[in-house]
Design a protein around this motif. Structure first.
Motif, PDB file in Angstrom:
ATOM      1  N   ALA A 171      -6.035  -1.498   2.775  1.00 53.31           N
ATOM      2  CA  ALA A 171      -4.824  -2.189   3.119  1.00 53.31           C
ATOM      3  C   ALA A 171      -3.571  -1.460   2.455  1.00 53.31           C
ATOM      4  CB  ALA A 171      -4.814  -3.641   2.626  1.00 53.31           C
ATOM      5  N   THR A 172      -3.994  -0.899   1.190  1.00 53.71           N
ATOM      6  CA  THR A 172      -2.960  -0.104   0.409  1.00 53.71           C
ATOM      7  C   THR A 172      -2.461   1.102   1.205  1.00 53.71           C
ATOM      8  OG1 THR A 172      -3.572  -1.020  -1.471  1.00 53.71           O
ATOM      9  CG2 THR A 172      -2.198   0.806  -1.821  1.00 53.71           C
ATOM     10  N   ASN A 173      -3.598   1.891   1.595  1.00 59.31           N
ATOM     11  CA  ASN A 173      -3.353   2.998   2.562  1.00 59.31           C
ATOM     12  C   ASN A 173      -2.590   2.618   3.629  1.00 59.31           C
ATOM     13  OD1 ASN A 173      -4.569   4.779   0.510  1.00 59.31           O
ATOM     14  ND2 ASN A 173      -6.561   4.578   1.293  1.00 59.31           N
ATOM     15  N   ALA A 174      -2.877   1.741   4.488  1.00 56.38           N
ATOM     16  CA  ALA A 174      -2.455   1.314   5.768  1.00 56.38           C
ATOM     17  C   ALA A 174      -0.806   1.016   5.437  1.00 56.38           C
ATOM     18  CB  ALA A 174      -2.878   0.068   6.296  1.00 56.38           C
ATOM     19  N   SER A 175      -0.376   0.548   4.389  1.00 56.39           N
ATOM     20  CA  SER A 175       0.943   0.154   4.034  1.00 56.39           C
ATOM     21  C   SER A 175       1.712   1.277   3.648  1.00 56.39           C
ATOM     22  CB  SER A 175       1.069  -0.809   2.935  1.00 56.39           C
ATOM     23  OG  SER A 175       0.570  -0.257   1.828  1.00 56.39           O
ATOM     24  N   LYS A 176       1.130   2.470   3.136  1.00 55.98           N
ATOM     25  CA  LYS A 176       1.634   3.921   2.720  1.00 55.98           C
ATOM     26  C   LYS A 176       1.741   4.674   3.894  1.00 55.98           C
ATOM     27  CE  LYS A 176       0.473   3.537  -2.204  1.00 55.98           C
ATOM     28  NZ  LYS A 176      -0.165   4.289  -3.152  1.00 55.98           N
TER      29      LYS A 176
END
Length: 581
Positions: free
Chosen positions: A481-486
């Motif tokens: 989810a963190t990578n998806a937000s970045k």
């Protein structure tokens, strides 16, 4: 000289070897059962005497309060009942004042209407002119010669008062009886003023008094503004005569007041004055009548107190013999309970002692179970704490390895700790039953997901994870989810995420599919997310992981054996264990 010798002898006795020990032993050592029986009897008798004295005093006060309260309620009830009667008469006058024949001065027609309206009520109607002469009276046929009113004083006061006026009791010439009036002025459109009068025999109010509860020597009297008796439940108070008790002047009075008659006999009187009419309701009784129930109660209390003291003394002696032995046994069991030993319940002849024995036995069992549970919980807490510290240490190392600055390390490490905390909250809420997969995924993705609900879908059956697998998967989903937000689905306004899972052939298949119309160029650097996915999810859970970067986004597929995911309580027993059962 003798005083000096006595002091010297006393000092010599106190200084003898062992005196202090013998005195201490006598005060604190075992006592004979006879002493405890005497103490028990004293403890029973002395409070009984004190309680009896208090009860006698309280009974006296309560008796006076009850008498006052009942008498006040009775007087107030009489006033309310009389006020309703008078109010009804005044209302009838107002209704009759609207009769057309009265305004048309058709007195014969008005007479017939009034007579028919009041037939059977015991109430009669009079009409007076401005000179207080009777124009009509329903007690006698219409046209009968009538003189002036028998109560001119009230009539003159009524002409000056626009509202209703209530007279006192007086002897009516027409009725030849003691009566009272309710008067109301009538001002026609033309012509002189008239006075409408509703009259009634005073004896008719005796029924109202008789409806009240008057027992035990209590009586009630109704007295007018001049102190004359209107009605009374006692034969000693006659209508029209001065009331035999001095009840003071006007004004409402709450509470009992002493009163005397002409002979000097004492009475207790309760007076309540009607605001509506100015009449007084007097509830009275002789002092001897009022105090007789109190004296009788006092005698019964004294006799009862003596019986209680006697029975208490005997019961104390018997109970002392029954309690001494069991109490010693209970003390021994209590010491065993304090030492952590097993305590067996004993059937005692006294129910309360047997209950305490059973409670001691149950407390011993509960203590052992509680100690076992505490030890188990401490081991579980230690195990979980070690696991958490291992995970935090790994996160710190990997974050530090990939961080370019302290600020970047602090931000990334803090977010990962928050993700771990969310997983831990679910673990605590689920307890031994585990964590629902959908709740875990939502908890990790919700801080990053866009506001548009159409940009993310979650689909899959209910599936409950064990505590350790839930923690590992939670960290992996947090990294995705963190990578998806970045860089991925949540980094732009048009990206979307499809998250689905299903169970096939004892394998949970979890698919993370991002779709980004304008995908940024993928970096080849290996980060902590990759470590989590490959080492922890892949190595710890024996998962097959497939990561494919499509032209429109990342697709990550996890295939994890179900037996590595479900809680311990949901795993089937070993066949050997089943056979052993």
């Amino acid at each position: 000289m003798h005083s000096k010798n006595r002091v010297t002898n006393k000092d010599r006795i106190e200084n003898e070897p062992g005196f202090a020990e013998r005195l201490r032993s006598a005060l604190s050592g075992p006592k004979p059962i006879s002493l405890y029986l005497l103490l028990l009897i004293a403890v029973t008798v002395i409070p009984a005497i004190g309680v009896s004295v208090v009860l006698l005093q309280r009974n006296n006060e309560a008796q006076n309060e009850v008498v006052t309260t009942l008498a006040e309620a009775m007087a107030g009830s009489i006033v309310e009942a009389i006020d309703r009667e008078l109010s009804g008469m005044a209302t009838t006058l107002r209704v009759l004042s609207t009769t057309p024949s009265l305004s048309d001065s058709d007195l014969e027609d008005f007479y017939e209407r009034s007579r028919l309206a009041l037939a059977g009520t015991g109430t009669y109607f009079l009409l007076l002119d401005e000179n207080l002469n009777q124009l009509l009276n329903t007690r006698v046929p219409f046209g009968t010669p009538l003189g002036p009113t028998s109560d001119p004083e009230s009539a003159r006061a009524a002409l000056q008062n626009p509202g209703k006026t209530v007279s006192g009791v007086f002897f009516g010439k027409t009725s030849q009886n003691w009566v009272f009036n309710v008067l109301l002025p009538y001002v026609p459109d033309s012509g002189p003023s008239r006075l409408m009068v509703m009259t009634r025999n005073a004896s008719s109010l005796a029924d109202t008094l008789s409806q009240q509860i008057l027992r035990g020597g209590w009586n009630a009297s109704l007295v007018d503004q001049n102190g004359l008796v209107i009605a009374s439940s006692s034969q000693d108070s006659k209508i029209g005569e001065k009331f035999f008790l001095d009840i003071g002047g006007a004004g409402r009075y709450r509470g009992a007041r002493p009163a005397e008659d002409a002979k000097g006999d004492t009475y207790i009187a309760i007076v309540d004055e009607s605001i509506y009419s100015g009449w007084k309701a007097v509830v009275w009784a002789s002092t001897d009548t009022v105090e007789e129930p109190m004296r009788r109660s006092l005698r019964m209390l004294i006799i009862g107190g003596i019986l209680v003291i006697t029975i208490g003394t005997l019961a104390a002696w018997l109970l002392g013999r029954q309690i001494a032995g069991p109490v010693r046994r209970l003390a021994r069991d209590a010491r065993r309970l304090g030492a952590g030993e097993t305590v067996q319940a004993i059937e005692y002849p006294i129910a309360e002692v047997a209950t305490v024995s059973t409670a001691l036995s149950e407390a011993a069992i509960d203590r052992q179970q509680a100690e076992n549970e505490i030890r188990l919980l401490m081991r579980e807490v230690a195990h979980r704490s070690k696991n958490q510290l291992t995970v935090v240490a790994s996160m710190a190392k990997q974050t530090a390895r990939n961080a370019r600055s302290f600020a970047a390390f602090h931000d990334t490490f803090q977010k990962r700790l928050y993700g771990l905390a969310r997983s831990t909250d679910l673990l605590i809420a689920g307890g031994a039953a585990g964590v629902e997969l959908r709740e875990l995924l939502s908890a990790q993705i919700n801080p990053f997901r866009p506001e548009d609900p159409k940009r993310m879908t979650m689909e899959g059956p209910r599936f409950r994870l064990g505590n350790q697998p839930a923690q590992t998967i939670g960290l992996a989903i947090h990294e995705l989810a963190t990578n998806a937000s970045k860089y991925g689905a949540f980094a732009s306004d048009t990206g979307s995420l499809d998250l689905s899972w299903k169970v096939e052939d004892d394998t949970l298949k979890l698919v993370w599919r991002e779709r980004v119309p304008r995908l940024r160029r993928r970096t080849g650097r290996r980060g902590f997310g990759t470590e989590i996915i490959e080492r922890m999810v892949g190595g710890t859970l024996d998962a097959d992981i497939s990561r494919v970067f499509h032209r429109d986004g990342l697709e990550c597929i996890f295939a994890i054996p179900v037996e590595r995911l479900v809680p311990e309580s949901a795993k089937p027993k070993h066949p050997d264990d089943a056979n052993a059962d």
